[in-house]
Design an enzyme around this catalytic site. Structure first.
Site: not given
Ligand code: BGC
Length: 808
Positions: A230
């Site tokens: 993530d």
């Molecule tokens: C989120 C993810 C997301 C990623 C990219 C993170 O803050 O938890 O679900 O895909 O950002 O935007």
């Protein structure tokens, strides 16, 4: 491209290490001389958020227009794998048309508590339903040559301190509840990617958790794709490479690359691990560049979004068959959500929708007569008697009132858990006034999760439309008029009160750890076993017709049952199969668990014989001591019906299996909301980890909101500044996601999210400062900054020279 193994063998260590982190916020690194292109990643779960301008991972800056489909919580109400696959295909198509190779979704974390801030992005409290629907999305997305990245693996249930919180959980609960949905996705849909979660699981960060990523994901389930961190969720690049974490996103510059190279050179990390991870990146690139770009029919996708939202909306009450409304009925449309729809949640999943008709537009375009529109209440909850008066006047004039209530934007966002399950008091007050003026009041709820409904008696009809995506308003009109049958059934229990939920008082955890003391007794597993009354049970939902179930026959491979549409309209129901262990069991377990379902559409009066097969998960439980799935020998009841509390047809069957004499996995006292320390330690099979924050100097994985206690007065002042900005934004009804990200995140994000501007060494230097050694800290910060810039330049030069110029 050459075959992957040969390609990996042709790369230098620096090049291989460079593949293991992103080039920027959204792209992987290219190695041109080897023919390895960069691929684009983009959110997300219910629509494509491809950013061509300023990039961010929190949905703050704009993105290309794309269809905003209903969120996962909504579509889960359809219990329709085919519909989920259609949506997945449409998402894949839009991603492909925008040049996105890796789509960051679907999200399938289990809803441990309805307070979870991202509940709107997740499917269900049940792993079977979550896993099957997510698998359908993945099949659809990948059918268009785009990688799906089911997320967030794993045990990521709360937003509070999501990047530093350690989910402490017993192995059986981990397997049965929090991993089963991912297992279904991996085994049944073979995703090319998976996103690891921010949190730790039993002491190790998810992106470097060998038990999750190697033992279970890769070895047991056979996953061969790429584990994408993530955004900012990678802790230690070297540990990740060794533990099966493939690629770190977004770009930490070349800092992680240098760490990986140094670790191989010093013998700390085996080059074979780097090779394996590099091969996973190359395979991902290979898979997503094999297809030509798709073209998209946005009108067709809008129509699909509309159908999906209508078929997923859950009708909870319909006194005297008030709905559907006959053509020509005069409707007073009341509520702030009628003029400005709430159709998606905030954060990284935010889609720049292609169009968003309002309920005013949709009712106006329907067969109903729009008597008038009144705002009724303010979204920010501030009392406005004038708005109430206008609304009541309209209610008196109209034959029927459609009252659009719901949660305001601030209530449901990534980065922020909910603090209450109540609707804003002003909305409830308005409902009572409107209902006194016109009892024919239909309440339509827009919310990505559940709310307490002590006011339900005041609604002659109650439709939970969830967050319906860009065509949500039209879908509501379709249901109100009966153009579409409300096919939705609750994918989560609606409790009577927050206090009744199994994690009441303990969620979200503010400490270092989040202790999953309730074990597998999540959602209906808890309410059914502990016999807690609920407002609306799991699986419940009304249609405009009625169904009966009869003649259940069970054999060794499944059940057969007759479903009859006993009403005078065509309609659909979801036949749900629940399994219970009968008699004295050696295994502490929920009284019943969902093990299968089938969506069935029947014409008025039609009957159909339906088969719901058993599968590898129907009778199993996880034996933590043996580290294996087992079936306990004995009698089981298989029951089918239309929700967890309405199972009219049942049979008893006997299964062969292991003899379990005494419960060894979980204490027999469960479920209880009061699991004491020694019981929880027994569930874990180890002493409880320390839940308290230390009192010593702050470290790179302490959350930045601990700046409040920092030794340096400057750091404390910095905290006060951030915190006051957070409060101000929340008071204004719009959370500041950047500030929340920082406050909930650890100090290490300074280097992880800076695209190479800061290094891990710089973070350590900042901590020296924060911990009160001002002069030494400043000196270290300056040295680390300039040293980091120098190193960064040198590594980039070496990489660019190798990656672009050297010939093979
Ligand atoms: C989120 C993810 C997301 C990623 C990219 C993170 O803050 O938890 O679900 O895909 O950002 O935007």
């Amino acid at each position: 491209m050459k075959e992957t193994t040969a390609l990996v063998a042709s790369l230098s260590l620096l090049e291989k290490a460079a593949l293991l982190s992103g080039a920027n916020t959204w792209q992987t690194r290219a190695i041109e001389r080897a023919g390895i292109p960069a691929v684009w990643m983009a959110d997300g779960p219910h629509g494509v958020r491809r950013q061509v301008g300023s990039a961010d991972h929190l949905g703050i800056n704009g993105s290309e227009p794309a269809t905003c489909f209903p969120t996962a919580a909504t579509v889960a109400g359809s219990w329709d794998d085919e519909l989920a696959e259609e949506i997945g295909t449409a998402l894949g198509r839009e991603a492909s048309s925008q040049g996105v190779g890796v789509l960051l979704g679907p999200g399938l974390n289990i809803k441990r508590s309805p307070l979870g801030g991202r509940s709107f992005e997740y499917f269900s409290e049940d792993p079977e339903l979550s896993g099957r629907l997510a698998a359908a999305y993945v099949r659809g997305i990948q059918s268009e040559g785009v990688a799906a990245t089911p997320k967030h693996f794993a045990v990521n249930s709360q937003e509070l301190r999501r990047m530093v919180s350690d989910s402490v959980i017993d192995e059986r609960t981990l397997r049965e509840i929090y991993l089963t949905a991912f297992e279904i996705v991996v085994r049944e849909a073979s995703p090319w990617g998976i996103m690891s979660s921010y949190n730790l699981v039993n002491g190790a960060y998810a992106h470097e958790n060998a038990h999750l990523l190697i033992d279970i994901l890769r070895q047991e389930w056979g996953f061969s794709g790429a584990v994408v961190s993530d955004w900012g969720g990678s802790n230690d690049a070297v540990a990740a490479a060794a533990a099966g974490g493939t690629i770190e996103m977004p770009s930490p510059g070349f800092d992680s690359v240098r760490q990986i190279v140094a670790a191989v050179e010093s013998g700390e990390l085996s080059e074979a691990d780097v090779d394996a991870r590099a091969a996973e990146v190359i395979d991902l690139v290979r898979r997503v560049t094999a297809h030509p770009r798709a073209s998209v029919d946005l009108d067709a996708h809008h129509a699909l979004a509309r159908r999906a939202a209508a078929e997923s909306a859950v009708l909870l009450r319909n006194d005297d068959a008030l709905l559907p409304l006959a053509g020509g009925t005069s409707v007073g449309l009341i509520g702030a959500f009628a003029t400005v729809p709430r159709y998606q949640g905030a954060g990284s999943s935010l889609v720049n929708a292609t169009r968003v008709p309002t309920l005013v537009d949709a009712v106006g375009a329907s067969t109903l007569k729009l008597e008038g529109v009144a705002e009724g209440f303010r979204r920010d909850g501030i009392r406005d008697d004038e708005l109430h008066r206008e609304a009541v006047a309209l209610a008196c004039r109209a034959e029927v009132v459609v009252l659009a209530l719901g949660l305001p934007e601030i209530a449901e966002s990534e980065g922020l858990d909910r603090s209450t399950l109540q609707l804003p008091a002003e909305q409830v007050r308005l409902l009572r006034e409107v209902r006194a003026a016109n009892p024919r009041t239909v309440v339509v709820l827009s919310a990505g999760g559940v709310v307490e409904t002590p006011w339900a008696e005041d609604a002659a009809a109650l439709l939970h439309a969830y967050l319906g995506g860009q065509a949500g308003a039209e879908a509501i009109a379709d249901v109100l008029t009966g153009a579409v049958e409300p096919g939705g059934r609750l994918a989560e229990t609606m409790p009577l009160r927050l206090a009744d939920t199994p994690t009441a008082g303990a969620f979200p955890s503010a400490g270092r750890t989040a202790e999953y003391r309730e074990g597998p007794f999540v959602g209906y597993r808890y309410y059914e076993t502990a016999e807690v009354p609920v407002a609306f049970p799991f699986g419940f939902g009304l249609g405009y017709t009625t169904f009966s179930y009869s003649e259940l026959v069970a054999d060794a491979e499944g059940v057969e049952v007759t479903v009859t549409n006993t009403g005078d309209r065509d309609g659909s129901d979801v036949a749900q199969l629940y399994v219970s262990r009968l008699g004295a069991s050696g295994v502490t377990r929920p009284v019943r668990e969902l093990k299968g379902y089938a969506k069935v559409r029947l014409a008025a009066g039609e009957s159909r014989r339906l088969r719901i097969p058993f599968g590898p998960r129907t009778f199993r439980y996880f034996d933590a001591a043996a580290n294996a799935w087992q079936v306990e020998a004995g009698e089981y009841e298989v029951a089918v019906g239309s929700h967890v509390r309405d199972l009219p047809v049942r049979a008893t069957i006997t299964r062969e299996g292991a003899t379990v004499s005494a419960s060894v996995d979980l204490p027999a006292a469960l479920p209880t909301t009061r699991v004491d320390d020694s019981t929880f330690a027994a569930m874990l099979g180890r002493a409880l980890p320390d839940a308290a924050w230390g009192t010593g100097p702050l470290a790179e994985n302490d959350p930045m909101d601990r700046l409040a206690t920092a030794k340096s007065p400057l750091a404390r002042a910095g905290f006060r500044l951030l915190d006051s900005r957070r409060r101000k934004a929340e008071a204004a009804g719009k959370p500041d996601l950047n500030i929340l990200f920082l406050l909930n995140g650890p100090f290490r994000v300074i280097s992880k999210m800076s695209g190479g501007l800061a290094t891990r060494r710089l973070t350590a230097a900042v901590l020296t400062l924060v911990n009160g050694q001002t002069i030494r800290g400043l000196g270290r910060v300056i040295a680390a900054y300039f040293g980091g810039r120098r190193d960064e330049k040198a590594t980039k030069k070496a990489f660019d020279a190798a990656a672009t110029k050297r010939s093979i």
